[in-house]
Design an enzyme around this catalytic site. Structure first.
Site, short mmCIF file in Angstrom:
data_model
loop_
_atom_site.label_atom_id
_atom_site.label_comp_id
_atom_site.label_asym_id
_atom_site.label_seq_id
_atom_site.Cartn_x
_atom_site.Cartn_y
_atom_site.Cartn_z
CB THR A 6 -0.88 -0.02 1.26
OG1 THR A 6 -1.81 -1.08 1.13
CG2 THR A 6 -1.62 1.28 1.49
N GLY A 39 -10.56 -2.67 3.22
CA GLY A 39 -9.52 -2.68 4.26
C GLY A 39 -9.51 -1.38 5.05
CG ASP A 40 -5.80 -0.49 6.86
OD1 ASP A 40 -5.80 -1.34 5.94
OD2 ASP A 40 -4.79 0.16 7.17
N1 ASP Z 1 -3.70 -2.18 4.67
C1 ASP Z 1 -4.02 -2.71 3.38
C2 ASP Z 1 -5.29 -3.48 3.47
O1 ASP Z 1 -5.45 -4.26 4.40
C3 ASP Z 1 -2.97 -3.57 2.80
C4 ASP Z 1 -1.60 -2.99 2.80
O2 ASP Z 1 -1.27 -2.10 3.55
O3 ASP Z 1 -0.79 -3.46 2.00
O4 ASP Z 1 -6.11 -3.37 2.59
#
Ligand code: ASP
Length: 315
Positions: free
Chosen positions: A182, A212-213
């Site tokens: 990300t 996601g977050d």
């Molecule tokens: N936080 C992201 C998610 O869970 C994934 C990532 O940070 O690579 O969608």
């Protein structure tokens, strides 16, 4: 008195193998240069984080835009958020499948909509109505990721056979050796305002419709001039449960330095919910925090005096 600008970017936190380090450092450094040009000419922190994130969405190294991880159905599904610390205005998109640069759509929502968050088809319709061209989902898929998903699903199927379980539907992202690429940026501009943006393709083999977050306010991204701007990366479900970006900003509002608060956030993530990931934070005074509880995280920052990039940040 104008403030000296500051820019911090990240490109994911995980057990990144040696052979991928160079591409990640190049990618975050390019993003830093693009965002810095915006800050140097006196534009806003909001513009700077948008431009920095666009560069990383366009870079196939990262799990954002084209080249993102595929979901269980073999599709790219993207989430992004951008937030302005001066006004608390925010724009987010979730589960979009036909946008090359979801952060551009998020920015349009922030600037031109009374709403804060759009998902799926409605988000794409909003983007198209506001001059952002749509693409085909196949345009976002690259052969590397088709292979990546195929291998991962084959491994899960094998594990499933030996355990007689149902691992194919197990939540993805819980393994720190699985990539978390990300991207995100936080900036302070000459006017003394801060902003943050985060963009992602989510976790490998995620269930369709899983959010996601990254694009949720306070979880993967947050900005408030009165506390801090923050962007996180890592396994999204634990980060969401702790509303981690806002948790960190609150520590800074209480008088703690960003550096300490970022490290505390990583300790809290590990201790409270056994999560893993990384965070970048920045306050209006230009103090930065960069921390991760994974073996590596791609990061870079620039001030008027100094520029640095790396994949390990010692606390
Ligand atoms: N936080 C992201 C998610 O869970 C994934 C990532 O940070 O690579 O969608």
């Amino acid at each position: 008195m104008p403030t000296d600008p500051v820019l911090v970017v990240h490109g994911g936190a995980w057990a990144m193998p040696d052979e991928m380090v160079e591409a990640h450092i190049r990618g975050v450094t390019n993003a830093l240069a693009a965002g810095w040009r915006v800050l140097e000419r006196g534009s806003t922190a909001l513009d700077a984080v948008e431009e920095a994130v666009v560069i990383m969405e366009d870079d196939e190294t990262f799990d954002a835009g084209r080249g993102s991880f595929l979901n269980r159905d073999g599709k790219v599904q993207l989430d992004a958020l951008i937030m302005d610390g001066a006004t608390l205005r925010a724009g987010g998109v979730g589960c979009v499948e036909h946008l090359r640069n979801p952060v551009r759509a998020a920015r349009k929502i922030l600037s031109e909509s009374p709403h804060v968050y759009f998902v799926g088809e409605g988000a794409e319709r909003f983007a198209a109505e506001h001059g952002i061209p749509l693409c085909r989902n196949e345009d976002l898929i690259i052969p590397r990721e088709v292979e990546h998903l195929g291998k991962y699903q084959a491994e899960l199927a094998q594990r499933d056979e030996s355990h007689h379980g149902n691992d194919l539907f197990a939540p993805s992202g819980e393994d720190a050796t699985i990539s978390h690429d990300t991207v995100g940026a936080v900036a302070l501009d000459r006017h003394g305002n801060i902003a943050a943006a985060t963009s992602t393709g989510g976790t490998l083999n995620k269930a369709p419709g899983r959010l996601g977050d990254s694009s949720l306010i306070g979880c993967g991204c947050y900005a408030d001039n009165e506390s801090a701007a923050a962007s996180t990366t890592g396994w999204g479900e634990p980060i969401m449960k702790l509303v981690l970006a806002k948790w960190t900003a609150d520590r800074i509002a209480a008088g703690n330095l960003p550096e300490w608060s970022a490290q505390e956030a990583m300790n809290y993530l590990k201790q409270r919910v056994n999560g893993h990931g990384g965070i970048i934070v920045l306050n209006r005074e230009g103090h930065i925090g960069i921390a991760h509880n994974t073996p590596r995280m791609a990061w870079a920052y620039k001030t008027v005096k100094k520029q640095e990039a790396g994949v390990v940040r010692e606390s």
